[in-house]
Design a protein around this motif. Structure first.
Motif, PDB file in Angstrom:
ATOM      1  N   ARG A   1      56.272 -13.654  27.114  1.00 45.70           N
ATOM      2  CA  ARG A   1      56.336 -12.367  26.420  1.00 45.70           C
ATOM      3  C   ARG A   1      55.681 -12.463  25.042  1.00 45.70           C
ATOM      4  NH1 ARG A   1      62.072 -11.967  27.287  1.00 45.70           N
ATOM      5  NH2 ARG A   1      61.968 -11.469  29.504  1.00 45.70           N
ATOM      6  N   ALA A   2      56.000 -13.544  24.315  1.00 47.34           N
ATOM      7  CA  ALA A   2      55.495 -13.703  22.945  1.00 47.34           C
ATOM      8  C   ALA A   2      54.036 -14.139  22.938  1.00 47.34           C
ATOM      9  CB  ALA A   2      56.363 -14.715  22.190  1.00 47.34           C
ATOM     10  N   ALA A   3      53.693 -15.110  23.780  1.00 46.39           N
ATOM     11  CA  ALA A   3      52.322 -15.643  23.770  1.00 46.39           C
ATOM     12  C   ALA A   3      51.321 -14.591  24.230  1.00 46.39           C
ATOM     13  CB  ALA A   3      52.228 -16.892  24.655  1.00 46.39           C
TER      14      ALA A   3
ATOM     15  N   LEU B   1      51.099 -11.613  23.469  1.00 46.18           N
ATOM     16  CA  LEU B   1      50.671 -10.768  22.342  1.00 46.18           C
ATOM     17  C   LEU B   1      49.491 -11.370  21.592  1.00 46.18           C
ATOM     18  CD1 LEU B   1      54.111  -9.935  20.625  1.00 46.18           C
ATOM     19  CD2 LEU B   1      52.859  -8.569  22.321  1.00 46.18           C
ATOM     20  N   GLU B   2      49.307 -12.695  21.736  1.00 45.09           N
ATOM     21  CA  GLU B   2      48.355 -13.369  20.846  1.00 45.09           C
ATOM     22  C   GLU B   2      47.156 -13.977  21.561  1.00 45.09           C
ATOM     23  OE1 GLU B   2      49.945 -15.528  17.532  1.00 45.09           O
ATOM     24  OE2 GLU B   2      51.995 -15.007  18.115  1.00 45.09           O
ATOM     25  N   LEU B   3      47.111 -13.891  22.883  1.00 46.95           N
ATOM     26  CA  LEU B   3      45.949 -14.444  23.586  1.00 46.95           C
ATOM     27  C   LEU B   3      44.744 -13.541  23.368  1.00 46.95           C
ATOM     28  CD1 LEU B   3      47.530 -15.661  26.952  1.00 46.95           C
ATOM     29  CD2 LEU B   3      46.796 -17.044  24.999  1.00 46.95           C
TER      30      LEU B   3
END
Lengths: 200, 200
Positions: free
Chosen positions: A137-139, A141-143
């Protein structure tokens, strides 16, 4: 697509490779056998794998080790194995693999139903699985470059239950479990937990 | 009840101590100050805490460290801190404290909304929080003597947002956040994640 499957020699991994091989080129990696060997507990081994394999369009992990033990007996080594192997081993596949996946490619990891429906002895496994759901869920957002990351949450696999002498009537076959991996690889979701029973 | 609050000198811990002190005896532990000092990153320190404090009816943890960093820059130390301190530090409070809590007593840990609603830079924090939610679910199945274990999931705390120069309008005050801890300690749930907005 060119798809690297890590854990391709395991029960779920083999079924995912079979299903995905109908439409894609599969590269099989395993701890003991496969086109390539990899130890998820070692960053150097993961780095070596990507160096050897080169660029792929998708990475699927059906690997990662974590053990069962009664909470009162679960020792530091038991927690360490779950967190360093099943959790960080798969996180490291994304960290170290992101430069080896083509634009718009994907990572699909494996957690499991025990994160939300634990059983006696599942503390370490449940923790790793819950952390993996939050990780994607968190990663996600940043890929960059349109890369996606998801996690499949299998229920107990029929073949595994039979091997363990359990009643397998509540299980899902490996071939059916594989359908969630196909959905993750061929679909467009990111940051999602794909519950296997929803993809039968 | 006699309640040990670990992290009692932090923003949430202080508010939880204030609220719970109206009806209970509070023992305050903190990293730098308090009735007792404890370092959640050290099992020996946690063991020493329980030896000094003796038996309590409830343990509340509002402690545990984990850092923010962009996913692309989050290094091994960043993952290690979140997993060894915020996650395993609180897990170790339960492992090492279970013999120091009276029958029917409880543990209340702290996770946070970032497990399910991540933000840029929250990968390590999100993972620790997600693991904690699954940990209490699984461990609750195996605690004996009527012991309970839950985790509170705070949203951003107004006072912290103001300290960081953020717009605090979406935050919840520390005093309101404390109400979920009271619900966990005085209620009868176990294995639950108490979302702060549901206890205002």
């Amino acid at each position: 697509m060119k798809i690297l499957i890590v854990g391709a020699t395991g029960t779920i991994g083999k079924a995912a490779a079979d299903l995905l091989s109908k439409n894609h080129e599969i590269i099989r990696a395993g701890f003991r056998e496969g086109d390539y060997r990899v130890d998820l507990g070692s960053k150097a081994s993961i780095e070596g794998l990507f160096k050897s394999v080169g660029t792929v369009d998708a990475v699927v992990s059906t690997a990662g080790t974590a053990g069962f033990a009664p909470f009162a007996e679960l020792d530091d080594d038991g927690y360490d194995l779950a967190l360093s192997n099943k959790l960080m081993g798969q996180v490291n596949l994304v960290r170290l693999g992101r430069d080896h996946v083509s634009d718009g490619g994907s990572f699909t990891l494996t957690a499991g139903v025990l994160s939300r429906q634990p059983m006696l002895g599942s503390v370490a496994v449940s923790m790793a699985n819950g952390a993996l759901e939050s990780f994607v869920r968190a990663a996600a957002l940043e890929l960059d470059r349109g890369l996606r990351v998801n996690v499949v949450s299998p229920v107990f696999v029929k073949e595994t239950m039979e091997l363990m002498g359990m009643d397998s009537s509540s299980g899902v076959s490996a071939a059916d479990t594989a359908k969630a991996y196909r959905a993750a690889v061929e679909g467009d979701s990111s940051g999602a937990t794909l519950d296997v029973p929803e993809y039968l």
